[in-house]
Design a protein around this motif. Sequence first.
Motif, PDB file in Angstrom:
ATOM      1  N   VAL A   1       0.837  -1.195   0.000  1.00  0.00           N
ATOM      2  CA  VAL A   1       0.000   0.000   0.000  1.00  0.00           C
ATOM      3  C   VAL A   1       0.877   1.253   0.000  1.00  0.00           C
ATOM      4  CG1 VAL A   1      -1.702   1.329   1.316  1.00  0.00           C
ATOM      5  CG2 VAL A   1      -1.954  -1.147   1.097  1.00  0.00           C
ATOM      6  N   ALA A   2       1.908   1.258   0.846  1.00  0.00           N
ATOM      7  CA  ALA A   2       2.799   2.416   0.927  1.00  0.00           C
ATOM      8  C   ALA A   2       3.534   2.646  -0.393  1.00  0.00           C
ATOM      9  CB  ALA A   2       3.807   2.226   2.063  1.00  0.00           C
ATOM     10  N   SER A   3       3.931   1.574  -1.077  1.00  0.00           N
ATOM     11  CA  SER A   3       4.654   1.732  -2.340  1.00  0.00           C
ATOM     12  C   SER A   3       3.767   2.360  -3.402  1.00  0.00           C
ATOM     13  CB  SER A   3       5.194   0.377  -2.826  1.00  0.00           C
ATOM     14  OG  SER A   3       4.148  -0.469  -3.265  1.00  0.00           O
ATOM     15  N   ARG A   4       2.476   2.067  -3.351  1.00  0.00           N
ATOM     16  CA  ARG A   4       1.559   2.701  -4.295  1.00  0.00           C
ATOM     17  C   ARG A   4       1.422   4.190  -4.003  1.00  0.00           C
ATOM     18  NH1 ARG A   4      -1.799  -2.252  -3.387  1.00  0.00           N
ATOM     19  NH2 ARG A   4      -1.393  -3.640  -5.135  1.00  0.00           N
TER      20      ARG A   4
ATOM     21  N   PRO B   1       6.363  -0.379 -13.813  1.00  0.00           N
ATOM     22  CA  PRO B   1       5.482   0.641 -13.240  1.00  0.00           C
ATOM     23  C   PRO B   1       4.447   0.020 -12.324  1.00  0.00           C
ATOM     24  CG  PRO B   1       4.885   0.177 -15.497  1.00  0.00           C
ATOM     25  CD  PRO B   1       6.168  -0.573 -15.235  1.00  0.00           C
ATOM     26  N   ILE B   2       4.025   0.788 -11.331  1.00  0.00           N
ATOM     27  CA  ILE B   2       2.950   0.353 -10.451  1.00  0.00           C
ATOM     28  C   ILE B   2       1.885   1.427 -10.460  1.00  0.00           C
ATOM     29  CG2 ILE B   2       4.452  -0.998  -8.961  1.00  0.00           C
ATOM     30  CD1 ILE B   2       4.471   1.278  -7.014  1.00  0.00           C
ATOM     31  N   SER B   3       0.706   1.065 -10.035  1.00  0.00           N
ATOM     32  CA  SER B   3      -0.384   2.029 -10.007  1.00  0.00           C
ATOM     33  C   SER B   3      -0.093   3.088  -8.955  1.00  0.00           C
ATOM     34  CB  SER B   3      -1.696   1.318  -9.698  1.00  0.00           C
ATOM     35  OG  SER B   3      -1.614   0.658  -8.453  1.00  0.00           O
ATOM     36  N   VAL B   4      -0.533   4.310  -9.220  1.00  0.00           N
ATOM     37  CA  VAL B   4      -0.289   5.424  -8.319  1.00  0.00           C
ATOM     38  C   VAL B   4      -1.617   5.889  -7.752  1.00  0.00           C
ATOM     39  CG1 VAL B   4       0.627   7.751  -8.098  1.00  0.00           C
ATOM     40  CG2 VAL B   4       1.712   6.128  -9.665  1.00  0.00           C
ATOM     41  N   LEU B   5      -1.670   6.023  -6.431  1.00  0.00           N
ATOM     42  CA  LEU B   5      -2.881   6.468  -5.758  1.00  0.00           C
ATOM     43  C   LEU B   5      -2.735   7.929  -5.379  1.00  0.00           C
ATOM     44  CD1 LEU B   5      -3.364   3.452  -3.357  1.00  0.00           C
ATOM     45  CD2 LEU B   5      -4.253   3.721  -5.663  1.00  0.00           C
ATOM     46  N   GLN B   6      -3.808   8.509  -4.909  1.00  0.00           N
ATOM     47  CA  GLN B   6      -3.709   9.850  -4.340  1.00  0.00           C
ATOM     48  C   GLN B   6      -2.852   9.791  -3.092  1.00  0.00           C
ATOM     49  OE1 GLN B   6      -4.889  12.703  -5.690  1.00  0.00           O
ATOM     50  NE2 GLN B   6      -5.308  11.357  -7.434  1.00  0.00           N
TER      51      GLN B   6
ATOM     52  N   GLY C   1       4.456   6.094  -5.253  1.00  0.00           N
ATOM     53  CA  GLY C   1       4.428   6.343  -6.683  1.00  0.00           C
ATOM     54  C   GLY C   1       5.750   6.130  -7.378  1.00  0.00           C
ATOM     55  N   SER C   2       6.581   5.242  -6.859  1.00  0.00           N
ATOM     56  CA  SER C   2       7.888   4.958  -7.454  1.00  0.00           C
ATOM     57  C   SER C   2       7.888   3.552  -8.039  1.00  0.00           C
ATOM     58  CB  SER C   2       8.974   5.053  -6.386  1.00  0.00           C
ATOM     59  OG  SER C   2      10.219   4.618  -6.874  1.00  0.00           O
ATOM     60  N   PRO C   3       8.613   3.324  -9.152  1.00  0.00           N
ATOM     61  CA  PRO C   3       8.759   1.957  -9.643  1.00  0.00           C
ATOM     62  C   PRO C   3       9.317   1.057  -8.545  1.00  0.00           C
ATOM     63  CG  PRO C   3       9.627   3.514 -11.235  1.00  0.00           C
ATOM     64  CD  PRO C   3       9.341   4.295  -9.980  1.00  0.00           C
ATOM     65  N   ARG C   4       8.922  -0.194  -8.575  1.00  0.00           N
ATOM     66  CA  ARG C   4       9.323  -1.107  -7.506  1.00  0.00           C
ATOM     67  C   ARG C   4      10.835  -1.224  -7.388  1.00  0.00           C
ATOM     68  NH1 ARG C   4       4.918  -5.918  -8.872  1.00  0.00           N
ATOM     69  NH2 ARG C   4       3.073  -4.617  -8.554  1.00  0.00           N
ATOM     70  N   ASP C   5      11.519  -1.295  -8.534  1.00  0.00           N
ATOM     71  CA  ASP C   5      12.967  -1.464  -8.465  1.00  0.00           C
ATOM     72  C   ASP C   5      13.693  -0.138  -8.265  1.00  0.00           C
ATOM     73  OD1 ASP C   5      12.449  -0.455 -10.949  1.00  0.00           O
ATOM     74  OD2 ASP C   5      13.178  -2.187 -12.057  1.00  0.00           O
ATOM     75  N   ALA C   6      12.931   0.931  -8.000  1.00  0.00           N
ATOM     76  CA  ALA C   6      13.527   2.209  -7.619  1.00  0.00           C
ATOM     77  C   ALA C   6      13.057   2.601  -6.222  1.00  0.00           C
ATOM     78  CB  ALA C   6      13.155   3.291  -8.630  1.00  0.00           C
ATOM     79  N   THR C   7      12.622   1.589  -5.450  1.00  0.00           N
ATOM     80  CA  THR C   7      12.119   1.813  -4.101  1.00  0.00           C
ATOM     81  C   THR C   7      12.962   1.028  -3.102  1.00  0.00           C
ATOM     82  OG1 THR C   7       9.865   2.102  -4.924  1.00  0.00           O
ATOM     83  CG2 THR C   7      10.109   1.578  -2.587  1.00  0.00           C
TER      84      THR C   7
ATOM     85  N   ARG D   1       8.237  -8.909  -1.280  1.00  0.00           N
ATOM     86  CA  ARG D   1       7.011  -9.180  -2.037  1.00  0.00           C
ATOM     87  C   ARG D   1       6.607  -7.976  -2.883  1.00  0.00           C
ATOM     88  NH1 ARG D   1       4.576 -11.599   2.683  1.00  0.00           N
ATOM     89  NH2 ARG D   1       3.352  -9.690   2.876  1.00  0.00           N
ATOM     90  N   ALA D   2       6.922  -6.790  -2.387  1.00  0.00           N
ATOM     91  CA  ALA D   2       6.596  -5.571  -3.130  1.00  0.00           C
ATOM     92  C   ALA D   2       7.579  -5.302  -4.259  1.00  0.00           C
ATOM     93  CB  ALA D   2       6.564  -4.377  -2.177  1.00  0.00           C
TER      94      ALA D   2
END
Length: 243
Positions: free
Chosen positions: A154-157, A233-238, A160-166, A181-182
């Motif tokens: 949830v926090a990664s969404r 890419p991952i989905s970006v939330l507000q 708003g960063s790509p998974r491999d840049a987090t 897992r993320a």
Amino acid sequence: MFRKQRPRAAIVDLDGTLVNSVDAHARAWVAAFREAGFDVSIDQVRSLLGMPADQMLAHLLGLPRNSEDAKAILRSRAEIFRTRFLGKITPFVGARALLERIRRQDMRVTIAASNSETEASGLLVVAGVADLVDEVVTADDARRFTPEADLIQVASRYAGSPRDATVVLGDTPFDVESGRRAGASVIAFRCGGWGDAALVGASAIYDDPRDLLNHFGSSPFCPAPSVEYAARPISVLQPARAM
């Protein structure tokens, strides 16, 4: 030779990572269990800290998530922690300096706290880092998705960063597992009480924030040159609550 994806976001745990609160949480849980008539040892609680609270209750006592007994224990634990322990907690040396260093890397900082929103706010004050944080994601936010939602995902969404840049920064095996897992790199700290054997799977392990700060240039925050690979890419939330 290309450079590996530069980290763009840090997802940072609070308890045992930025603040020295693990013992306080364990004692608050034990006191709440005793008030409810359950004999649970501090070692039993410590082995599960970092696990969502409702899962801990199910594991230790077999209580369903929404049972009245479970709700009563959760309320008691929160009150005990706030009144008896919160004022005695201190940040780890280097906690603020570490987040300042991360921000100088032009990275977004998201706090991922398994606490309630109210409790996390109090711990941010203790840590003295609220002004360095872009958003705070808590157990309350995760439950708004599904009761079983993974906090780090949830926090990664929100970040708003790509998974491999987090990069995920935590102190428990649950943080390591969740971060992997993320799809993120995971940095683990020993200062939360877990040894290296329990933190297997982390990209790197350091003693505490100061230790990571002293070795920042060789950490996953500063990747060495390698063959470039595409970001997923991952989905970006507000955004969650901005601090």
